[in-house]
Design a protein around this motif. Structure first.
Motif, PDB file in Angstrom:
ATOM      1  N   ALA A  32      -2.107  -5.821   4.139  1.00 58.52           N
ATOM      2  CA  ALA A  32      -0.856  -5.258   3.614  1.00 58.52           C
ATOM      3  C   ALA A  32       0.357  -5.931   4.242  1.00 58.52           C
ATOM      4  O   ALA A  32       0.377  -6.220   5.439  1.00 58.52           O
ATOM      5  CB  ALA A  32      -0.813  -3.754   3.873  1.00 58.52           C
ATOM      6  N   VAL A  67       0.851  -1.180   0.000  1.00 55.88           N
ATOM      7  CA  VAL A  67       0.000   0.000   0.000  1.00 55.88           C
ATOM      8  C   VAL A  67       0.893   1.238   0.000  1.00 55.88           C
ATOM      9  O   VAL A  67       1.860   1.321   0.761  1.00 55.88           O
ATOM     10  CB  VAL A  67      -0.978   0.017   1.205  1.00 55.88           C
ATOM     11  CG1 VAL A  67      -0.257  -0.077   2.531  1.00 55.88           C
ATOM     12  CG2 VAL A  67      -1.856   1.264   1.165  1.00 55.88           C
ATOM     13  N   ALA A  74       3.771  -0.945   3.879  1.00 50.48           N
ATOM     14  CA  ALA A  74       3.186   0.372   3.647  1.00 50.48           C
ATOM     15  C   ALA A  74       4.331   1.346   3.387  1.00 50.48           C
ATOM     16  O   ALA A  74       5.216   1.502   4.227  1.00 50.48           O
ATOM     17  CB  ALA A  74       2.360   0.832   4.841  1.00 50.48           C
ATOM     18  N   TYR A  87      -3.539   4.763  -1.213  1.00 47.96           N
ATOM     19  CA  TYR A  87      -4.372   5.388  -0.191  1.00 47.96           C
ATOM     20  C   TYR A  87      -3.976   6.850  -0.058  1.00 47.96           C
ATOM     21  O   TYR A  87      -2.793   7.177   0.075  1.00 47.96           O
ATOM     22  CB  TYR A  87      -4.221   4.688   1.159  1.00 47.96           C
ATOM     23  CG  TYR A  87      -4.917   5.433   2.290  1.00 47.96           C
ATOM     24  CD1 TYR A  87      -6.303   5.372   2.436  1.00 47.96           C
ATOM     25  CD2 TYR A  87      -4.189   6.231   3.183  1.00 47.96           C
ATOM     26  CE1 TYR A  87      -6.944   6.076   3.440  1.00 47.96           C
ATOM     27  CE2 TYR A  87      -4.827   6.942   4.194  1.00 47.96           C
ATOM     28  CZ  TYR A  87      -6.199   6.867   4.320  1.00 47.96           C
ATOM     29  OH  TYR A  87      -6.837   7.566   5.323  1.00 47.96           O
ATOM     30  N   PHE A  97      -5.553  -0.859   4.104  1.00 45.90           N
ATOM     31  CA  PHE A  97      -4.504  -1.475   4.900  1.00 45.90           C
ATOM     32  C   PHE A  97      -4.716  -2.955   5.212  1.00 45.90           C
ATOM     33  O   PHE A  97      -3.757  -3.652   5.552  1.00 45.90           O
ATOM     34  CB  PHE A  97      -4.337  -0.703   6.212  1.00 45.90           C
ATOM     35  CG  PHE A  97      -3.971   0.751   6.022  1.00 45.90           C
ATOM     36  CD1 PHE A  97      -3.056   1.116   5.058  1.00 45.90           C
ATOM     37  CD2 PHE A  97      -4.563   1.736   6.786  1.00 45.90           C
ATOM     38  CE1 PHE A  97      -2.718   2.447   4.860  1.00 45.90           C
ATOM     39  CE2 PHE A  97      -4.231   3.074   6.616  1.00 45.90           C
ATOM     40  CZ  PHE A  97      -3.311   3.434   5.642  1.00 45.90           C
ATOM     41  N   VAL A 138       0.939   5.057   0.776  1.00 49.43           N
ATOM     42  CA  VAL A 138       0.192   6.059   1.544  1.00 49.43           C
ATOM     43  C   VAL A 138       0.666   7.448   1.116  1.00 49.43           C
ATOM     44  O   VAL A 138       1.857   7.756   1.182  1.00 49.43           O
ATOM     45  CB  VAL A 138       0.417   5.860   3.059  1.00 49.43           C
ATOM     46  CG1 VAL A 138      -0.413   6.873   3.856  1.00 49.43           C
ATOM     47  CG2 VAL A 138       0.078   4.432   3.468  1.00 49.43           C
ATOM     48  N   VAL A 175      -2.549   1.747  10.182  1.00 57.32           N
ATOM     49  CA  VAL A 175      -1.928   0.554   9.596  1.00 57.32           C
ATOM     50  C   VAL A 175      -1.925  -0.583  10.610  1.00 57.32           C
ATOM     51  O   VAL A 175      -2.288  -1.727  10.295  1.00 57.32           O
ATOM     52  CB  VAL A 175      -0.502   0.857   9.102  1.00 57.32           C
ATOM     53  CG1 VAL A 175       0.189  -0.439   8.656  1.00 57.32           C
ATOM     54  CG2 VAL A 175      -0.512   1.863   7.956  1.00 57.32           C
ATOM     55  N   LYS A 216      -9.583   3.611   4.987  1.00 57.76           N
ATOM     56  CA  LYS A 216      -8.428   3.041   5.683  1.00 57.76           C
ATOM     57  C   LYS A 216      -8.494   1.527   5.771  1.00 57.76           C
ATOM     58  O   LYS A 216      -7.496   0.834   5.515  1.00 57.76           O
ATOM     59  CB  LYS A 216      -8.336   3.635   7.094  1.00 57.76           C
ATOM     60  CG  LYS A 216      -8.126   5.126   7.136  1.00 57.76           C
ATOM     61  CD  LYS A 216      -8.273   5.661   8.546  1.00 57.76           C
ATOM     62  CE  LYS A 216      -8.178   7.179   8.559  1.00 57.76           C
ATOM     63  NZ  LYS A 216      -8.390   7.737   9.923  1.00 57.76           N
TER      64      LYS A 216
END
Length: 443
Positions: free
Chosen positions: A79, A7, A82, A38, A76, A9, A134, A72
């Motif tokens: 994942a 992911v 991240a 995200y 997450f 961010v 997360v 969110k």
């Protein structure tokens, strides 16, 4: 080799397309099953995401899934990694930080001096929220943070999550410098083994070796003095500001020849000169808005319109490749060496243990295993201790909502020094950042 779920961010960033190209370039080292974007800014994210869909369709067809979301839980859950690259306040707030600093005769820069303080105070709360989010949905995921200013953010995360062993703060600047060393030597960056110490954006290469153990440091110094020093990474190679920054390494090496400096030391060693060359109406933030941001958004529009990446000029940059090689070493326990930010705990033996230092470390599935540096010389130690005090006071002030500690921090910082000027800058920054900073105690 297990395929990873990644992911990103802060995926609306102008660096994201370069990251995607790096993921494609490095897929044999870090194969992916899924990529999820995200971001809290849905509109900004959508443009980058739709362009990314086109690139992945053409260049990563084996990827099982690509999605983007502002939810969110959706982002997450499941994942493995991240990658975090948020910018609270965006480039608009960066520009204000830089303009305020320059109006008062201080360095106007994103991560150094007053700008770094302002950006750090905006970043801390959001970074803590990201880690908590997360951890709620992916308790075992690696969190690789390269949100700036990395030194201040790393110090805050150290305090907030002291027992979380799967947060790693990293910066690609040492790698971007090493790309130029590699060019000088006719090698690839991955052929070089660095010895380095300092804080983020505040450090020195003591030596550079190749993997056979040959010392290359003097060859690099000689080449820089004789032939100059230029950026080579694709993202900055043609940027006039970065070209000037790399050229300044020649001056730093002439004045202080013991070690090879991080480029950001120019702001601390020559603050008056740095102020003189800046234009308050065209700060670095404005150059990025009119340059990289405009270029990336036009590229995204082209990709979306064409529906193919065939005609697009797409670059792989060290920013992405470095992050991915770090992730691969953690995921597959390869123990490769990278320069990362870790708690000191005796690594630099004459520096306090709770400093977040930037040093080489072997990266394993159990986390970073940093190499001992030992004692550092008085000059570098003195500079580091002043900068470290600044960083710690900024984080203290965020937690304690303490005006006085921010004034102390700015007064200590080598880009400001003067207490009355520090107060004027601070008061202006408070006014501009009232929607982002905690409400501070009375003066």
């Amino acid at each position: 080799m297990k395929k990873q779920n990644l992911v990103v961010v802060g995926s609306g960033s102008t660096y994201t397309i370069g990251m995607i190209m790096s993921l494609i370039e490095e897929k044999k080292h870090f194969p992916l099953r899924t990529i999820t974007f995200y971001d809290t800014n849905a509109e900004r994210q959508e443009k980058v995401a739709k362009a990314t869909e086109v690139i992945l369709k053409d260049k990563y067809p084996e990827l099982e899934s690509f999605t983007y979301t502002t939810d969110k839980k959706e982002a997450f859950t499941g994942a493995d990694f991240a990658f975090v690259q948020i910018r609270t306040g965006g480039l608009a707030m960066r520009e204000k930080d830089e303009q305020i600093s320059l109006r008062h005769g201080a360095v106007g820069q994103e991560t150094c001096g007053p700008g770094g303080m302002a950006y750090g105070l905006r970043s801390i709360g959001d970074m803590i929220d990201v880690v908590n989010d997360v951890r709620k949905y992916a308790p075992d995921a690696w969190i690789l943070n390269y949100t700036n200013p990395a030194a201040i953010v790393a110090e805050a995360l150290r305090r907030e999550f002291p027992d979380d062993e799967k947060i790693l703060n990293i910066c690609d600047m040492p790698a971007a410098i090493m790309v130029s060393y590699a060019k000088i030597l006719g090698k690839e960056i991955w052929d070089l083994v660095p010895e380095y110490f300092g804080l983020n954006h505040f450090g020195w290469f003591t030596d550079i070796y190749d993997k056979e153990g040959n010392r290359l440091t003097d060859d690099i110094k000689r080449a820089i003095k004789d032939d100059g020093f230029l950026p080579e990474d694709a993202e900055i190679v043609n940027d006039p500001s970065w070209i000037k920054t790399f050229k300044q390494v020649e001056t730093m090496l002439t004045d202080f020849p013991d070690y090879l400096p991080n480029t950001y030391l120019q702001y601390y060693l020559y603050p008056s000169q740095m102020v003189e060359k800046e234009d308050v109406k065209n700060t670095r933030a404005r150059q990025v808005i009119n340059g990289r941001e405009k270029r990336v958004h036009e590229l995204c529009d082209q990709l979306i319109s064409d529906g193919t990446s065939e005609n697009a000029e797409l670059e792989v940059d060290i920013h992405g490749c470095y992050m991915i090689r770090v992730a691969a070493s953690l995921a597959y326990n390869t123990g490769d060496t990278f320069i990362v930010i870790v708690e000191n705990n005796g690594i630099i033996s004459n520096l306090q243990d709770d400093a977040m230092v930037e040093v080489p470390a072997a990266l394993t599935s159990g986390g970073p295993k940093p190499f001992a540096v030992g004692e550092i010389p008085t000059f570098e130690k003195g500079l580091i201790e002043g900068q470290l005090a600044f960083e710690k006071l900024v984080v203290d002030a965020w937690y304690e909502k303490d005006y006085k500690k921010l004034l102390q921090a700015l007064t200590l910082n080598r880009t400001v020094v003067d207490a009355p000027r520090a107060r004027k800058i601070l008061d202006d920054l408070i006014e501009e950042n009232k929607d982002y900073w905690p409400e501070l105690s009375s003066k």
